[in-house]
Design an enzyme around this catalytic site. Structure first.
Site, PDB file in Angstrom:
ATOM      1  N   GLU A 252       4.452   1.233   3.092  1.00 44.59           N
ATOM      2  CA  GLU A 252       4.839   1.218   4.503  1.00 44.59           C
ATOM      3  C   GLU A 252       5.581   2.475   4.942  1.00 44.59           C
ATOM      4  O   GLU A 252       6.771   2.410   5.301  1.00 44.59           O
ATOM      5  CB  GLU A 252       5.692  -0.025   4.792  1.00 44.59           C
TER       6      GLU A 252
ATOM      7  N   GLU B 287       0.742  -7.492   1.168  1.00 48.42           N
ATOM      8  CA  GLU B 287       1.876  -8.334   1.575  1.00 48.42           C
ATOM      9  C   GLU B 287       1.466  -9.198   2.751  1.00 48.42           C
ATOM     10  O   GLU B 287       0.824  -8.719   3.692  1.00 48.42           O
ATOM     11  CB  GLU B 287       3.086  -7.505   2.035  1.00 48.42           C
TER      12      GLU B 287
HETATM   13  O1  IFM Z   1      10.738  -7.377   2.531  1.00 49.68           O
HETATM   14  C1  IFM Z   1       9.869  -6.527   3.194  1.00 49.68           C
HETATM   15  C2  IFM Z   1       9.163  -5.614   2.219  1.00 49.68           C
HETATM   16  O2  IFM Z   1      10.059  -4.875   1.465  1.00 49.68           O
HETATM   17  C3  IFM Z   1       8.272  -4.649   2.970  1.00 49.68           C
HETATM   18  N1  IFM Z   1       7.399  -5.347   3.871  1.00 49.68           N
HETATM   19  C4  IFM Z   1       7.965  -6.318   4.745  1.00 49.68           C
HETATM   20  C5  IFM Z   1       8.824  -7.299   3.967  1.00 49.68           C
HETATM   21  C6  IFM Z   1       9.445  -8.335   4.923  1.00 49.68           C
HETATM   22  O3  IFM Z   1      10.255  -7.684   5.841  1.00 49.68           O
END
Ligand code: IFM
Length: 443
Positions: free
Chosen positions: A169, A352
């Site tokens: 990210e 994710e």
């Molecule tokens: O916890 C975070 C993760 O580290 C990166 N993506 C989003 C998740 C939720 O905010």
């Protein structure tokens, strides 16, 4: 409660990869065995973390990793997505911290022994503080430091890794860290965000060179997050504003990687907000990848604004998770189809997806029905994208266990495993049991 995917869904086949994900700073602790990172400093700054907490202990994974691998294995997952703490494995002089590296080598060996494929993320936001003291991601030199770090890691890990993601990210590192200032290192200003983003993207490209040369057998790629923007109304003004917001927050990171150029919006930015692009940078950034990792949680709504390029509107009366993010699974399908239409995508992994829910543990049971519902809807949204032709090969639940949720501290829980931070006892939630059932019923 169980997840239900259509009978003929490829996501019910054992060839579709399932995993759970975590990140170093969020779970490890073991702070005394590594150099400080920007999140240590940020946490130590009053008012930055909602509950005033830090990552010194977190889930104490540094000491409990063997039990945690057992836990991961108990779900029947194919893969585990973890990140490497740069300040744990590299000393300030740039040489390897052997003990730190050994921590990960042992972990990778244990995962492989259990038949779990390691998906390693090289950078999940824990930049060594000494590099931030030298300008951090605003300093082009940091991209080259990342390349050197990558080389050390890849050489040390040998054939233990299944997939490498360079960055997690970069939007969050660049925008939240160097423009909005709500993440470490907490720098605020529109003149900084896109400069940091360019150096992060350059770091990705430089690391891809190393991965392709020294680790050609692993799947090498990047993890991008997307919060797709939707116009508040059908007016041409709101639609244009939304297009700009999407370019600013989302395509800013995907277009350079796939098309070798920034979105057109770059021409509308004041010169002092634009990145300094050197000859050949865009070629380095846009090298072919073996996979794209996509993180998705929610969407955003935008409208036109008299003086700004766009304005985000928080709409009332919609369903939200505990962190305030709208639950809108259709955006997940739309996003996957949109990216597939725009770019010549490599295989996609959902790296994710998950929900923050205000869990309660009662008599050793966490009945997180809202999280189950969230997962069910989003798994089906992925399935819909696959049936529309998008090549999605895997899905990782965020997260394996409750952990340090950045500026929210320990107040927001994303795990499919509940963590009691006083005792460090882990309890599999109902969502974890549903996930396990889904995986075990694949054919
Ligand atoms: O916890 C975070 C993760 O580290 C990166 N993506 C989003 C998740 C939720 O905010």
């Amino acid at each position: 409660m169980a997840f239900s995917l259509p009978k003929n869904s490829p996501m019910r086949s054992s060839s579709f990869l399932y995993g759970v994900a975590t990140a170093s700073f969020q779970i490890e602790g073991g702070v005394e065995h590594r150099l400080p990172c920007i999140w240590d400093t940020f946490c130590a700054t009053a008012g930055k973390i909602e509950d005033g907490s830090n990552g010194d202990v977190a889930c104490d994974h540094f000491n409990r990793w063997q039990d945690d691998v057992e836990l991961i294995s108990s779900f029947g997952v194919d893969a585990y997505r973890l990140s490497i703490s740069w300040p744990r494995v590299i000393k300030q002089d740039g040489t390897v911290n052997q003990q730190g590296m050994q921590f990960y080598i042992d972990l990778l060996d244990e995962l492989n022994a259990k038949g779990i494929k390691p998906f390693v993320t090289l950078y999940h936001w824990d930049l060594p503080q000494y590099l931030e003291d030298n300008g951090g991601w605003l300093n082009r030199e940091t991209a080259y430091k990342f390349q050197e770090y990558t080389k050390h890691v890849v050489k040390a890990f040998g054939d233990r890794v299944h997939a490498y993601a360079t960055l997690n990210e970069p939007f969050c590192s660049a925008y939240l860290g160097y423009e909005a200032g709500i993440h470490a290192p907490g720098i605020v200003g529109k003149e900084f965000g896109k400069k940091a983003a360019h150096h992060l993207l350059l770091a990705h490209g430089l690391a891809m060179q190393v991965l392709n040369e020294f680790s050609p057998k692993t799947l090498n790629g990047i993890v991008l997050n997307f919060t797709p923007g939707y116009a508040l109304t059908d007016s041409a003004e709101d639609k244009l504003a939304t297009h700009k917001a999407n370019e600013y927050f989302n395509y800013w990171y995907s277009k350079p990687i796939f098309d070798g150029e920034y979105p057109e919006l770059i021409n509308e930015l004041p010169a002092e907000h634009r990145p300094e692009i050197h000859d050949n940078d865009m070629e380095v950034i846009s090298q072919p990848m073996d996979f794209l990792g996509i993180n998705f949680y929610t969407r955003a709504r935008y409208q036109a604004h008299p003086t700004e390029m766009f304005e985000e509107i928080i709409v009332e009366g919609v369903e939200r998770t505990d962190i305030g993010w709208e639950i809108y699974p259709q955006a997940f399908t739309d996003l996957l189809v949109d990216l597939d239409t725009r770019y010549d995508l490599p295989p996609v992994y959902i790296t994710e997806n998950g929900a923050s829910i205000d869990d309660e543990i009662e008599s050793g049971v966490v009945n997180d029905v809202r999280r189950i519902d969230y997962y069910n809807k989003h798994l089906n949204a992925v399935n819909d994208a696959i049936s529309k032709g998008v090549n999605v090969q895997g899905y990782f639940a965020w997260s394996l266990m409750d952990n340090f949720e950045w500026a929210e501290g320990y107040l927001k829980r994303f795990g499919i495993v509940y963590v009691d931070y006083q005792t460090q006892v882990r309890t599999v939630k109902a969502s974890g049991l549903a996930y396990k059932k889904l995986l075990s019923e694949r054919s």
